[in-house]
Design an enzyme around this catalytic site. Structure first.
Site, PDB file in Angstrom:
ATOM      1  N   GLU B  66       0.811  -1.220   0.000  1.00  0.00           N
ATOM      2  CA  GLU B  66       0.000   0.000   0.000  1.00  0.00           C
ATOM      3  C   GLU B  66       0.843   1.268   0.000  1.00  0.00           C
ATOM      4  O   GLU B  66       0.481   2.260  -0.630  1.00  0.00           O
ATOM      5  CB  GLU B  66      -0.961   0.003   1.190  1.00  0.00           C
ATOM      6  N   HIS B 135     -11.022  -5.162  10.794  1.00  0.00           N
ATOM      7  CA  HIS B 135     -11.675  -5.086   9.481  1.00  0.00           C
ATOM      8  C   HIS B 135     -13.064  -4.457   9.565  1.00  0.00           C
ATOM      9  O   HIS B 135     -13.893  -4.689   8.689  1.00  0.00           O
ATOM     10  CB  HIS B 135     -11.816  -6.484   8.860  1.00  0.00           C
TER      11      HIS B 135
END
Lengths: 335, 344
Positions: B66, B135
């Site tokens: 990322e 998450h």
């Protein structure tokens, strides 16, 4: 790849500009930071004087900047580090606006909002960052854009040996190799990551060896020498420009000043800098030029006079420029 | 070619990918990078069908890196491209935050406005399906807190398309948050109010303009994203008890439409801020403060009420998660409370 006479002279004069610039900055930076001009009891005040904040100088590290940038065009992108002046100068960033930025003036590259670690020049496609290891991903992006735009532009990410232990180094090398992007990754090994020696932080002697992990060429330049960097840099830039993908170069270089100005350098062995200065790359290049008949006393004097003039003019421009209006602090968050 | 003027009902995921696809057709500088955005079409289908239309040069699956690809988006944008980068879950910001907030969000400012970074960072948010603490977060307030990013938080398909079009056309970095539980995915329960008629033609929903999702006179409920859908359902429940709730969907946090909030609270005199992000130091406090700062002109009938995820990570177990994330029932209860208390 041998440098032409013109390239040799450009590297020599640019190194002189960088050295003069940094040596003047070392003095200017101290203005107003020492007793009796500061709060009683302090020996030094980092926030005082015409150039406040941190200051990381690159004297001694000129070869890596000029040896690589000698191959670049205006459309090529350079992303530098928290120690950025030599890269900016070698990429052609105008000295006056850069100095004004470092002085926090309205005429600066970023209208006084970035300072010495955050120099942005969209026209000359130069930027840098105060975060170690942050130069690599944007350079990968610039290279990706070049390919998408159908241009043969190259992007160069400069970073220090300390940054080679950051995740961004590995992520960026992998991505650039995977997508075969026109990037040249250039590691400046000045041996010191602030106070920690390379041998204490890095598991292998040469970061260039890390290129094998990504299947790209990796070359270590063992000498702090502009011509040697030029030769290796030239191959890497040419390879990128032809579309053959990225390369990794590590250059052994020398940091003459502290990590930042005011650094007591207690970690550094006594006499190290004096020893390093005996191998100063600028007189070495002068000797090379003389041996090739490209430089004589008069020519050298003319170069020094030009260097003095452009550096003096840059500092005068910065000092005489106005500070931004305080209301401007709220501007430019968005365009 | 006949003008496509039709309107179909789309899920939010379909609306987002349609917006991206139409902008990619219009502007060759737009491209997408991210993990599993190609053949997979995005884990939450935000890029569904785009690989087949635009090919791997413009719909680029990336390594799990990322920092590299979000940083590359910044670098490519500085060269004139208009990248869209997907951060699969907002919770993953920890591995790339430096490239987001120290570079993407600050380089324009530090260049004195001379560097333009038209990047859309898009990401999935929210819980409700037992994916636990790494998450399930929303975190938009974290990014709204720091200067330099426009923050977009759609609640339905119509807005999602128009806000994505605006995001792509904006010359600034935009962080676009889509809630998994309103995307209309075939494998996760969702609030059906998020699936709406969407015009086929491209259109832009401007930033900084809140939407009145439901009109009412007794209580103002301010929310974003999936919580807007919960608020509308809660308002319908409350209506059975004679409580008339007005639901304000902020749509964007940066810029924030403070005036629409103030106008509604001025009318109702009661404010509930309901949020799925963390309660402390977040959106609910910000909205409460903006009303508090206007008490010279706004007359409150009851103290402000805030609902959010209290100071805990999102728990895994179903009853724990449902107790932690505000549910429709919690909103109804809070509205009742507002009607039965008064200011001193």
């Amino acid at each position: 790849m041998e440098p032409t006479a013109e390239q040799l002279l450009w590297m020599y004069e640019t190194m002189q500009v960088i050295r003069e610039y940094e040596e003047v900055m070392a003095k200017v930076y101290l203005e107003g930071k020492l007793p009796p001009h500061i709060q009683k009891g302090l020996a030094f005040d980092i926030g005082s004087g015409p150039v406040p904040g941190e200051m990381h100088l690159a004297a001694g590290q000129e070869p890596v900047a000029v040896g690589v940038c000698a191959h670049l065009r205006k459309e090529d992108t350079v992303v530098g580090t928290h120690r950025p002046h030599h890269f900016a100068i070698a990429k052609g960033v105008p000295l006056k606006e850069m100095t004004a930025e470092i002085f926090g003036r309205a005429t600066g590259l970023g209208r006084g909002k970035g300072g010495h670690m955050h120099l942005f020049d969209a026209e000359h496609k130069f930027s840098c960052s105060g975060i170690v290891g942050a130069s690599l991903p944007p350079a990968v992006g610039a290279a990706l854009a070049a390919r998408k735009l159908g241009k043969d532009w190259v992007a160069v990410a400069f970073f220090g040996d300390g940054a080679a232990n950051q995740g961004t180094f590995h992520e960026s090398l992998n991505l650039a190799a995977l997508w075969k992007l026109p990037v040249v990754f250039v590691c400046e090994d000045n041996k010191w990551a602030i106070s920690v020696a390379k041998g204490m932080s890095t598991a292998i002697a040469s970061n260039a060896d890390r290129s094998t992990a990504y299947g790209i060429p990796g070359v270590r330049v063992e000498k702090n020498d502009a011509v040697e960097v030029f030769e290796v840099g030239g191959e890497a830039v040419a390879r990128a420009r032809r579309g053959d993908g990225p390369s990794l170069i590590e250059v052994k270089t020398d940091r003459y000043f502290g990590h930042f100005q005011g650094d007591a350098e207690l970690y550094r062995p006594k006499g190290e800098v004096e020893e390093l200065r005996r191998n100063d790359p600028i007189p070495a290049l002068a000797a090379h030029l003389r041996a090739r008949g490209l430089l004589d006393e008069a020519g050298d004097a003319a170069i020094r006079a030009r260097v003095q003039r452009v550096v003096t003019e840059a500092y005068e421009f910065a000092r005489s420029s106005p500070y931004p209006e305080s209301a401007e602090a709220a501007q430019h968050v968005f365009v | 070619m006949a003008l496509a003027t039709g309107t179909r009902t789309l899920t939010m995921a379909q609306a987002i990918s349609e917006a991206i696809g139409q902008e990619m057709e219009r502007d060759p500088s737009v491209f997408v990078m991210g993990e599993d955005i190609g053949k997979y079409g995005g884990i939450f289908s935000a890029t569904g069908g785009l690989l087949d239309r635009f090919g791997p040069e413009r719909i680029m699956d990336t390594p799990i890196s990322e920092s590299a690809f979000i940083g590359a988006a910044t670098g490519a944008a500085a060269e004139g491209m208009r990248p869209i980068a997907e951060l699969m879950f907002v919770d993953f910001f920890g591995v790339c935050m430096d490239q987001i907030y120290n570079h993407l969000a600050k380089n324009t400012y530090m260049s004195g406005g001379r560097v333009r970074l038209p990047v859309v960072l898009m990401t999935a948010i929210g819980g409700g399906y037992n994916d636990a603490a790494q998450h399930s977060q929303c975190l938009y307030a974290t990014f709204a807190h720091m200067p330099g990013l426009k923050i977009v938080v759609p609640s339905n398909a119509y807005d999602a398309k128009g806000l994505m079009v605006s995001a792509i056309r904006d010359d600034n970095p935009v962080f676009y948050f889509f809630h998994k539980g309103i995307m209309g995915l075939p494998w996760m329960a969702y609030f059906e109010g998020s699936t709406t008629p969407v015009p086929e033609q491209p259109y832009a929903v401007p930033f900084g303009e809140a939407r009145v999702a439901r009109e009412g006179g007794d209580v103002t409920v301010v929310a974003v994203s999936q919580m807007v859908q919960k608020a509308v359902l809660a308002a319908e429940e409350a209506a059975k008890e004679g409580i008339s709730a007005e639901v304000i969907d902020l749509r964007t946090l940066v810029p924030l439409d403070a005036e629409s909030v103030a106008r509604s609270v001025d009318k109702t005199g009661r404010l509930l801020v309901a949020d799925e992000d963390y309660l402390n130091f977040g959106l609910t406090g910000e909205i409460a403060a903006l009303v508090g700062e206007r008490l010279g002109s706004i007359k409150l009938k009851a103290p402000i009420k805030r609902l959010g995820v209290p100071g805990t990570p999102i728990p895994y177990s179903r009853p724990l998660e449902q107790a932690t994330i505000p549910q429709v029932g919690h909103l109804v209860e809070a509205m009742r409370g507002l009607m039965t208390t008064s200011v001193a």
